[in-house]
Design a protein around this motif. Sequence first.
Motif, PDB file in Angstrom:
ATOM      1  N   MET A  16      64.574  42.590   1.492  1.00  0.00           N
ATOM      2  CA  MET A  16      64.022  43.895   1.865  1.00  0.00           C
ATOM      3  C   MET A  16      62.559  43.761   2.265  1.00  0.00           C
ATOM      4  O   MET A  16      61.846  42.904   1.752  1.00  0.00           O
ATOM      5  CB  MET A  16      64.146  44.873   0.699  1.00  0.00           C
ATOM      6  CG  MET A  16      65.584  45.223   0.346  1.00  0.00           C
ATOM      7  SD  MET A  16      65.650  46.428  -0.987  1.00  0.00           S
ATOM      8  CE  MET A  16      67.416  46.612  -1.159  1.00  0.00           C
ATOM      9  N   ALA A  17      62.144  44.604   3.159  1.00  0.00           N
ATOM     10  CA  ALA A  17      60.800  44.509   3.742  1.00  0.00           C
ATOM     11  C   ALA A  17      59.745  45.164   2.848  1.00  0.00           C
ATOM     12  O   ALA A  17      60.041  45.823   1.847  1.00  0.00           O
ATOM     13  CB  ALA A  17      60.801  45.168   5.116  1.00  0.00           C
ATOM     14  N   ILE A  18      58.492  44.949   3.240  1.00  0.00           N
ATOM     15  CA  ILE A  18      57.337  45.584   2.600  1.00  0.00           C
ATOM     16  C   ILE A  18      56.680  46.472   3.650  1.00  0.00           C
ATOM     17  O   ILE A  18      56.388  46.005   4.759  1.00  0.00           O
ATOM     18  CB  ILE A  18      56.330  44.533   2.109  1.00  0.00           C
ATOM     19  CG1 ILE A  18      56.974  43.639   1.040  1.00  0.00           C
ATOM     20  CG2 ILE A  18      55.066  45.199   1.571  1.00  0.00           C
ATOM     21  CD1 ILE A  18      56.125  42.436   0.685  1.00  0.00           C
ATOM     22  N   THR A  19      56.454  47.731   3.314  1.00  0.00           N
ATOM     23  CA  THR A  19      55.849  48.656   4.267  1.00  0.00           C
ATOM     24  C   THR A  19      54.772  49.490   3.582  1.00  0.00           C
ATOM     25  O   THR A  19      55.010  50.075   2.517  1.00  0.00           O
ATOM     26  CB  THR A  19      56.905  49.600   4.880  1.00  0.00           C
ATOM     27  OG1 THR A  19      57.928  48.823   5.523  1.00  0.00           O
ATOM     28  CG2 THR A  19      56.273  50.522   5.908  1.00  0.00           C
ATOM     29  N   PHE A  20      53.588  49.533   4.183  1.00  0.00           N
ATOM     30  CA  PHE A  20      52.506  50.422   3.745  1.00  0.00           C
ATOM     31  C   PHE A  20      52.328  51.467   4.833  1.00  0.00           C
ATOM     32  O   PHE A  20      52.199  51.126   6.008  1.00  0.00           O
ATOM     33  CB  PHE A  20      51.196  49.646   3.586  1.00  0.00           C
ATOM     34  CG  PHE A  20      51.071  48.833   2.321  1.00  0.00           C
ATOM     35  CD1 PHE A  20      49.933  48.941   1.528  1.00  0.00           C
ATOM     36  CD2 PHE A  20      52.065  47.957   1.937  1.00  0.00           C
ATOM     37  CE1 PHE A  20      49.801  48.188   0.376  1.00  0.00           C
ATOM     38  CE2 PHE A  20      51.945  47.194   0.798  1.00  0.00           C
ATOM     39  CZ  PHE A  20      50.813  47.309   0.004  1.00  0.00           C
ATOM     40  N   ASN A  21      52.317  52.739   4.445  1.00  0.00           N
ATOM     41  CA  ASN A  21      52.174  53.822   5.413  1.00  0.00           C
ATOM     42  C   ASN A  21      50.995  54.712   5.027  1.00  0.00           C
ATOM     43  O   ASN A  21      51.052  55.424   4.020  1.00  0.00           O
ATOM     44  CB  ASN A  21      53.463  54.646   5.474  1.00  0.00           C
ATOM     45  CG  ASN A  21      53.408  55.740   6.516  1.00  0.00           C
ATOM     46  OD1 ASN A  21      52.660  55.657   7.488  1.00  0.00           O
ATOM     47  ND2 ASN A  21      54.195  56.772   6.329  1.00  0.00           N
ATOM     48  N   GLN A  22      49.916  54.598   5.818  1.00  0.00           N
ATOM     49  CA  GLN A  22      48.712  55.419   5.611  1.00  0.00           C
ATOM     50  C   GLN A  22      48.239  55.360   4.148  1.00  0.00           C
ATOM     51  O   GLN A  22      47.973  56.388   3.515  1.00  0.00           O
ATOM     52  CB  GLN A  22      48.973  56.859   6.026  1.00  0.00           C
ATOM     53  CG  GLN A  22      49.055  57.061   7.526  1.00  0.00           C
ATOM     54  CD  GLN A  22      47.727  56.723   8.226  1.00  0.00           C
ATOM     55  OE1 GLN A  22      46.662  57.199   7.835  1.00  0.00           O
ATOM     56  NE2 GLN A  22      47.796  55.881   9.245  1.00  0.00           N
ATOM     57  N   VAL A  23      48.096  54.149   3.654  1.00  0.00           N
ATOM     58  CA  VAL A  23      47.733  53.952   2.250  1.00  0.00           C
ATOM     59  C   VAL A  23      46.218  53.990   2.073  1.00  0.00           C
ATOM     60  O   VAL A  23      45.471  53.283   2.756  1.00  0.00           O
ATOM     61  CB  VAL A  23      48.289  52.613   1.719  1.00  0.00           C
ATOM     62  CG1 VAL A  23      47.708  52.282   0.346  1.00  0.00           C
ATOM     63  CG2 VAL A  23      49.818  52.680   1.654  1.00  0.00           C
TER      64      VAL A  23
END
Length: 288
Positions: free
Chosen positions: A1-8
């Motif tokens: 599974m991927a790693i995603t940061f969104n507007q952190v």
Amino acid sequence: MAITFNQVNYEYDAKSMWSQAALQGVNLHLEPGILAGIAGATGSGKSTLLQMFNGILKPTSGTVQVLDVTLKGGEKAPKLHQLRKRVGLVFQFPEQQLFEDTVEKDLCFGPINFGYSMEEAKDRARRAMERMGLDLCLLSRNPFQLSGGQMRKVAIASVLAMDPEILVLDEPTATLDPVSRAELIQLLHRLCREDGRTVIMVTHRMDELLPFANQWIVLHEGRTVFQGTVKALVEQADRMESYGIAIPQSIRYWRALSKEFGWSEEDPCLSAEAMSKRIAQLVNSEDV
């Protein structure tokens, strides 16, 4: 599974008058099974970013998705016990975290804490030692009697003993001699290539990781100013200097050769071995 940061975003002492923004609007996406390098000047937010991968720090706002766990700013964090088993975090100077009187006890500490039996913990300790290229005879030794390079590998093996899917390291080659640095990078690359493990590494020596990393992330003043392949990094190297990062010598050499011989469309050769081989091919070609 991927790693995603969104507007952190992340602020230290967020609710006080002394709050300090460490990360601002960070967006990134990392696919599983890659070796990723993170670079940036001192104070750019690298160590803060690393501590979000296993939930030591939670975002002030924005969303962090690591494996199947989601951390949302302003919301109560889910139970993180399993995430911290699956995401191993190796701090800078990890040998300072060694505390037992034998290497084996240090390596067994994590697995036992996560509920494994002593026999299972010992088996994991042996396998971690082998993956780090360490002789099993060292298991009975006091870790503080080992060389600096051996201590660093033992400290990393203590995290590896929990068999994490993702291994996150904060400048693991700091203070090591050149031979030990090169050997450690090769070992980490092998963990990624042979085990399919995601390896994420902060480094202030980009040159040593350039030939191996699939992806690069560059931080500047808490923001992601670059994410992409090594080829894209080479193409945008001039930008890096404006962010306080010296262009690695291997990139300088490759860009000079590419300009001279028209190699700009090729994937860059950034190790001494690969560059030497490419030059030898040029010298031996009929076009020279």
